[in-house]
Design a protein around this motif. Structure first.
Motif, PDB file in Angstrom:
ATOM      1  N   CYS A  68     -10.928 -13.301  21.251  1.00  0.00           N
ATOM      2  CA  CYS A  68     -11.108 -11.962  20.964  1.00  0.00           C
ATOM      3  C   CYS A  68     -10.267 -11.793  19.703  1.00  0.00           C
ATOM      4  CB  CYS A  68     -10.876 -11.060  22.164  1.00  0.00           C
ATOM      5  SG  CYS A  68     -11.249  -9.288  21.774  1.00  0.00           S
ATOM      6  N   ARG A  69     -10.775 -11.130  18.694  1.00  0.00           N
ATOM      7  CA  ARG A  69      -9.800 -10.678  17.446  1.00  0.00           C
ATOM      8  C   ARG A  69      -9.608  -9.351  17.544  1.00  0.00           C
ATOM      9  NH1 ARG A  69     -13.270 -12.602  12.365  1.00  0.00           N
ATOM     10  NH2 ARG A  69     -11.434 -11.746  11.452  1.00  0.00           N
ATOM     11  N   SER A  70      -8.295  -9.112  16.684  1.00  0.00           N
ATOM     12  CA  SER A  70      -7.881  -7.596  16.797  1.00  0.00           C
ATOM     13  C   SER A  70      -7.255  -7.705  15.121  1.00  0.00           C
ATOM     14  CB  SER A  70      -6.673  -7.146  17.785  1.00  0.00           C
ATOM     15  OG  SER A  70      -5.581  -7.919  17.520  1.00  0.00           O
ATOM     16  N   PHE A  71      -7.468  -6.436  14.486  1.00  0.00           N
ATOM     17  CA  PHE A  71      -6.747  -6.124  13.222  1.00  0.00           C
ATOM     18  C   PHE A  71      -5.830  -5.019  13.258  1.00  0.00           C
ATOM     19  CE2 PHE A  71     -10.988  -8.109  12.913  1.00  0.00           C
ATOM     20  CZ  PHE A  71     -10.735  -9.159  12.105  1.00  0.00           C
ATOM     21  N   THR A  72      -4.930  -5.076  12.729  1.00  0.00           N
ATOM     22  CA  THR A  72      -3.835  -3.862  12.931  1.00  0.00           C
ATOM     23  C   THR A  72      -4.283  -3.126  11.472  1.00  0.00           C
ATOM     24  OG1 THR A  72      -1.985  -5.280  13.687  1.00  0.00           O
ATOM     25  CG2 THR A  72      -1.620  -3.121  12.663  1.00  0.00           C
ATOM     26  N   LEU A  73      -4.405  -1.870  11.866  1.00  0.00           N
ATOM     27  CA  LEU A  73      -4.692  -0.643  10.896  1.00  0.00           C
ATOM     28  C   LEU A  73      -3.696  -0.065  10.206  1.00  0.00           C
ATOM     29  CD1 LEU A  73      -8.247   0.375  12.528  1.00  0.00           C
ATOM     30  CD2 LEU A  73      -7.863  -1.359  10.456  1.00  0.00           C
ATOM     31  N   PRO A  74      -3.464   0.475   9.111  1.00  0.00           N
ATOM     32  CA  PRO A  74      -2.371   1.399   8.701  1.00  0.00           C
ATOM     33  C   PRO A  74      -2.156   2.509   9.219  1.00  0.00           C
ATOM     34  CG  PRO A  74      -3.882   1.616   6.984  1.00  0.00           C
ATOM     35  CD  PRO A  74      -4.558   0.528   8.233  1.00  0.00           C
ATOM     36  N   SER A  75      -3.344   3.234   9.774  1.00  0.00           N
ATOM     37  CA  SER A  75      -3.073   4.510  10.593  1.00  0.00           C
ATOM     38  C   SER A  75      -4.041   4.509  11.558  1.00  0.00           C
ATOM     39  CB  SER A  75      -3.162   5.497   9.685  1.00  0.00           C
ATOM     40  OG  SER A  75      -4.502   5.645   9.198  1.00  0.00           O
ATOM     41  N   ARG A  76      -4.348   5.525  12.568  1.00  0.00           N
ATOM     42  CA  ARG A  76      -5.092   5.660  13.637  1.00  0.00           C
ATOM     43  C   ARG A  76      -6.506   5.730  13.301  1.00  0.00           C
ATOM     44  NH1 ARG A  76      -2.844  10.605  16.794  1.00  0.00           N
ATOM     45  NH2 ARG A  76      -2.700  11.390  14.591  1.00  0.00           N
ATOM     46  N   PRO A  77      -7.456   5.059  13.870  1.00  0.00           N
ATOM     47  CA  PRO A  77      -8.836   5.192  13.468  1.00  0.00           C
ATOM     48  C   PRO A  77      -9.480   6.134  14.326  1.00  0.00           C
ATOM     49  CG  PRO A  77      -8.618   3.390  14.825  1.00  0.00           C
ATOM     50  CD  PRO A  77      -7.160   3.762  14.482  1.00  0.00           C
ATOM     51  N   GLY A  78     -10.453   6.960  14.083  1.00  0.00           N
ATOM     52  CA  GLY A  78     -11.425   7.667  14.869  1.00  0.00           C
ATOM     53  C   GLY A  78     -12.499   7.326  15.060  1.00  0.00           C
ATOM     54  N   SER A  79     -13.359   6.582  14.413  1.00  0.00           N
ATOM     55  CA  SER A  79     -14.548   5.803  14.523  1.00  0.00           C
ATOM     56  C   SER A  79     -14.878   4.898  13.227  1.00  0.00           C
ATOM     57  CB  SER A  79     -15.568   7.102  14.348  1.00  0.00           C
ATOM     58  OG  SER A  79     -15.680   8.038  13.380  1.00  0.00           O
ATOM     59  N   PHE A  80     -16.071   4.458  13.264  1.00  0.00           N
ATOM     60  CA  PHE A  80     -16.583   3.349  12.297  1.00  0.00           C
ATOM     61  C   PHE A  80     -17.844   3.329  12.551  1.00  0.00           C
ATOM     62  CE2 PHE A  80     -16.024   0.501  15.401  1.00  0.00           C
ATOM     63  CZ  PHE A  80     -16.904  -0.596  15.418  1.00  0.00           C
ATOM     64  N   CYS A  81     -18.527   2.761  11.444  1.00  0.00           N
ATOM     65  CA  CYS A  81     -19.882   2.275  11.225  1.00  0.00           C
ATOM     66  C   CYS A  81     -20.049   0.921  10.428  1.00  0.00           C
ATOM     67  CB  CYS A  81     -20.748   3.124  10.850  1.00  0.00           C
ATOM     68  SG  CYS A  81     -20.602   3.723   9.073  1.00  0.00           S
ATOM     69  N   ILE A  82     -21.156   0.505  10.500  1.00  0.00           N
ATOM     70  CA  ILE A  82     -21.346  -0.913   9.691  1.00  0.00           C
ATOM     71  C   ILE A  82     -22.308  -0.415   8.573  1.00  0.00           C
ATOM     72  CG2 ILE A  82     -22.125  -3.116   9.956  1.00  0.00           C
ATOM     73  CD1 ILE A  82     -21.545  -2.840  12.667  1.00  0.00           C
ATOM     74  N   ALA A  83     -21.933  -0.891   7.405  1.00  0.00           N
ATOM     75  CA  ALA A  83     -22.518  -0.451   6.135  1.00  0.00           C
ATOM     76  C   ALA A  83     -23.525  -1.567   5.967  1.00  0.00           C
ATOM     77  CB  ALA A  83     -21.705  -0.300   5.060  1.00  0.00           C
ATOM     78  N   GLU A  84     -24.732  -1.346   5.053  1.00  0.00           N
ATOM     79  CA  GLU A  84     -25.718  -2.443   5.034  1.00  0.00           C
ATOM     80  C   GLU A  84     -25.339  -3.493   4.320  1.00  0.00           C
ATOM     81  OE1 GLU A  84     -28.735  -0.644   2.726  1.00  0.00           O
ATOM     82  OE2 GLU A  84     -29.581   0.607   4.208  1.00  0.00           O
ATOM     83  N   SER A  85     -24.158  -3.426   3.554  1.00  0.00           N
ATOM     84  CA  SER A  85     -23.169  -4.659   3.013  1.00  0.00           C
ATOM     85  C   SER A  85     -22.850  -5.593   4.075  1.00  0.00           C
ATOM     86  CB  SER A  85     -22.494  -4.160   2.175  1.00  0.00           C
ATOM     87  OG  SER A  85     -21.203  -3.615   2.805  1.00  0.00           O
TER      88      SER A  85
END
Length: 161
Positions: A68-85
């Motif tokens: 399992c992989r994890s990535f540290t983000l600079p601030s709190r995420p609220g949500s995300f989606c996956i772009a066509e790219s």
């Protein structure tokens, strides 16, 4: 096929006819507030965010839990989606970002639209493929938050709806 550890199994019907389900622990990741699970068809992984832990996680069911992989983000995420790219569009506290999980590259979409005292929160993709994100008030009681969506071209920004 994959072995899904959260597969619902009808055990017995309650008096109201509602089936009971069982679940088992899949990934002991220690999230503080894990939300927004999204299946990434291109990569074949389950991705989700840990809001309070400021992280994005990925699990490949073809591997082991230890992979399992994890990535540290600079601030709190609220949500995300996956772009066509294939890049992820993250709704972080202060705005929208492109994120490439292959490289870890994070790029802010340059537009200021989140009012002071608010942060971006829940989001979904609408039928036209635009990322729609709601805001939430962090401090105070004044109704400042709104709902935003990206325009067709993310380079041209977001609009409040």
């Amino acid at each position: 096929g994959y072995h899904w550890s959260y597969v619902a199994m009808e055990v017995a019907a309650t008096p109201a006819g509602i089936p009971e389900f069982q679940a088992e622990l899949l990934i002991p990741c220690g999230n503080k507030l894990g939300e927004c699970p999204v299946w990434d068809d291109t990569r074949g992984v389950l991705s989700w965010i840990d809001i309070q832990g400021k992280g994005l996680w990925q699990y490949d069911p073809r591997g082991t839990v230890e992979d399992c992989r994890s990535f540290t983000l600079p601030s709190r995420p609220g949500s995300f989606c996956i772009a066509e790219s294939g890049e992820y569009i993250l709704a972080l506290e202060d705005g929208l970002y492109f994120f490439d999980p292959s490289t870890g590259d994070l790029r802010r979409i340059p537009q200021e639209f989140v009012p002071k005292g608010c942060r971006l929160n829940d989001g979904r993709v609408d039928p036209e493929g635009r990322f729609v994100v709601s805001g939430t008030v962090e401090k105070g009681e004044e109704p400042l938050a709104a709902v935003y969506r990206n325009l067709e071209e993310l380079s041209s920004g977001c609009q409040m709806i």
